[in-house]
Design an enzyme around this catalytic site. Structure first.
Site, PDB file in Angstrom:
ATOM      1  N   ASN A 117       0.831  -1.210   0.000  1.00  0.00           N
ATOM      2  CA  ASN A 117       0.000   0.000   0.000  1.00  0.00           C
ATOM      3  C   ASN A 117       0.864   1.258   0.000  1.00  0.00           C
ATOM      4  O   ASN A 117       0.534   2.243   0.641  1.00  0.00           O
ATOM      5  CB  ASN A 117      -0.915  -0.041   1.247  1.00  0.00           C
ATOM      6  CG  ASN A 117      -1.904   1.113   1.289  1.00  0.00           C
ATOM      7  OD1 ASN A 117      -2.528   1.448   0.295  1.00  0.00           O
ATOM      8  ND2 ASN A 117      -2.025   1.743   2.453  1.00  0.00           N
ATOM      9  N   LYS A 399      -4.547   0.030 -12.944  1.00  0.00           N
ATOM     10  CA  LYS A 399      -3.409   0.942 -13.105  1.00  0.00           C
ATOM     11  C   LYS A 399      -3.831   2.209 -13.836  1.00  0.00           C
ATOM     12  O   LYS A 399      -3.204   3.245 -13.705  1.00  0.00           O
ATOM     13  CB  LYS A 399      -2.291   0.267 -13.920  1.00  0.00           C
ATOM     14  CG  LYS A 399      -1.787  -1.039 -13.342  1.00  0.00           C
ATOM     15  CD  LYS A 399      -0.985  -0.838 -12.084  1.00  0.00           C
ATOM     16  CE  LYS A 399      -0.447  -2.144 -11.514  1.00  0.00           C
ATOM     17  NZ  LYS A 399      -0.024  -2.014 -10.117  1.00  0.00           N
TER      18      LYS A 399
END
Length: 512
Positions: A117, A399
């Site tokens: 993360n 993405k």
């Protein structure tokens, strides 16, 4: 800071040089290492006493990377030494056994789920951690992850912890967000990956003036997710979980919505067949398509399975690397690693992952380098590593906004935080979607161009370029190409059905 393109990333290699200049280079390298050590000591001296021990550990990791970077003498892979994957190196997911329900509870008590993360949402035009971008029904990546694991814990009456590896870029915002999960049946832990100094490309010295990261955030970077092992160890969490009797962790990118806990793979690890030795490391791979030619692949090299990234490939072999017939699989970055094996390789100092040299150009015109490593590259440092060839549904990364379009559409339904492909879709592959960067790259712009997300159940391929908007109730089927020429605008009307159509700048609709 813009995302660096693949071409700017390369694994360090040196040309062979005459011995006189080689001696000179060796002397300058020794000098560079000594000067960096002095600079790092100076930076540590500017940090409050209570923070120094942790920073010294991180800087020790950086010094190790930097000295390896200076010492490397050529490509990290000799192409001719790559061997064919041996029989059984990659197991077909469909051959895995499903554990019995009474076993699952005990199995899950041996698992830790780790989400990487550390990334920001800047490439999609968002502020803060990427994990707080809304992806479906106003739920974020983090919300969906928490829902998945809470559902697992409730269903099997177990206590699988969620661990978030943050970076200094994402930690503060993440800590604020996870407060809202306090009432849930879920234990959440966080730790930070290391914070390394960016290096001036010319002088090879850190550009930071002080150890206070937030006073000059451009002088620092998180060194890629390969830093996971050492940071996890340094955080004390690794040792805590081993003491609790947990044996494996499942690591994946927070933006891969397909990376859910898989009981069949966990069963393979915890209950191996009698003839198989224990696997300390599993990499989930999936079949390569033409869209995945840049993804890392599995190779056999010096009697070990290892990850080969495009950045390691000599220029003259890049086409071979991209070949779907020569290298059939690519790495999903869903990884399973044995906890005591992580402890062993960190304590032995045997984590020698390939260094990725990431060149950056800062806003003030300064050229810097970042030394990074990839989490999957550690595979060769573990014993009994294997690949599992998983269905494409376990690789759903977001993405770009083109990925967002797919996960927001009716291709998927949401079940306890997991995305499930619609049974109405006739084949399991996802459509190939290309949205023009100029009008669709940022999430806010992208959302403004759709009155509602179109029906994509029967879509194979979509290309959209230029100033294009979509009304409500639009259906796209087969191959659809919509191109608005410069200065033109195309509005796809509500209720339109486009099947195998090319829509060009003057709004003519042609059969494709």
């Amino acid at each position: 800071m813009s995302d660096t393109r693949e071409a700017d990333k390369k694994i360090r290699s040196h040309q062979r040089t005459p011995s006189g200049s080689r001696d000179f280079k060796e002397a300058t390298k020794r000098d560079a290492l000594a000067r960096v050590a002095v600079e790092l000591e100076r930076l540590v001296s500017t940090i409050p006493e209570n923070r120094r021990p942790l920073v010294e550990k991180e800087f020790a990791g950086f010094k190790n990377l930097f000295s390896r970077f200076l010492a490397e003498q050529g490509p990290s892979v000799t192409w001719e030494k790559i061997e064919k994957l041996p029989e059984g190196a990659v197991i077909d997911y469909n051959t895995l056994e499903t554990p019995t329900t009474d076993n699952v509870h005990h199995m899950l008590d041996k698992l830790v789920v780790v989400k990487l993360n550390g990334g920001l949402g800047t490439s999609m035009g968002c502020k803060g951690p990427k994990s707080v971008i809304q992806v479906r029904n106003e739920l974020t990546f983090l919300d969906l992850t928490v829902q998945q694991i809470e559902h697992l814990n409730k269903t099997y009456k177990c206590n699988v912890p969620l661990v978030l590896m943050n970076s200094f870029n994402t930690d503060d915002d993440t800590q604020k967000v996870i407060r809202k999960y306090r009432g849930l049946k879920l234990e959440i832990h966080t730790f930070n990956q290391s914070c390394h100094p960016r290096i001036n490309r010319e002088s090879l010295l850190p550009i930071a003036k002080t150890g206070d990261v937030h006073s000059d955030i451009e002088a620092w970077y998180p060194p890629g997710h390969g830093d996971f092992y050492e940071s996890f160890y340094n955080s004390g969490l690794l040792q805590k979980f081993i003491k609790e009797g947990r044996t494996y962790c499942f690591i994946s990118n927070i933006d891969n919505l397909g990376a859910t806990v898989d009981l069949n793979i966990l069963n393979l690890l915890l209950n191996p067949e009698p003839q198989r030795s224990t696997s300390e490391f599993v990499m989930e791979v999936t079949d390569k398509t033409r869209a995945d030619v840049k993804g890392g692949t599995l190779i056999q090299y010096e009697d070990k399975l290892r990850l080969l990234e495009i950045a390691q490939v000599p220029k003259e072999h890049v086409d071979d690397f991209k070949s779907v017939s020569q290298f059939k699989f690519f790495n999903t970055n869903n990884l399973w690693a044995k906890l005591d094996a992580i402890q062993r390789v960190v304590e032995q100092g045997s984590l020698n992952m390939e260094i990725i040299v990431n060149n950056k150009h800062l806003g003030d015109g300064l050229n810097v380098i970042q030394l990074e490593t990839a989490v999957g590259a550690a595979m060769k440092c573990f014993e009994g590593g294997i690949g599992v060839n998983v269905p494409r549904s376990r690789f759903l990364p977001v993405k770009k906004t083109s990925d967002l379009l797919l996960v927001m559409s009716n291709l998927y339904s949401l079940s306890h935080g997991s995305l499930v492909m619609s049974p109405q879709r006739m084949f399991p592959s996802t459509p190939l979607v290309k949205l023009g960067d100029n009008h669709f790259a940022k999430v806010k712009e992208f959302l403004n161009r759709f009155a509602a997300i179109p029906d994509l159940i029967e879509l194979d391929h979509l290309t959209v370029s230029g100033d294009v908007t979509f009304g409500r109730g639009v259906s796209l089927k087969g191959t659809v190409i919509i191109i608005a020429n410069h200065g033109d605008r195309i509005d796809i009307p509500s209720g339109a059905l486009l099947e195998n159509k090319i829509v060009s700048g003057n709004l003519r609709i042609l059969d494709h």
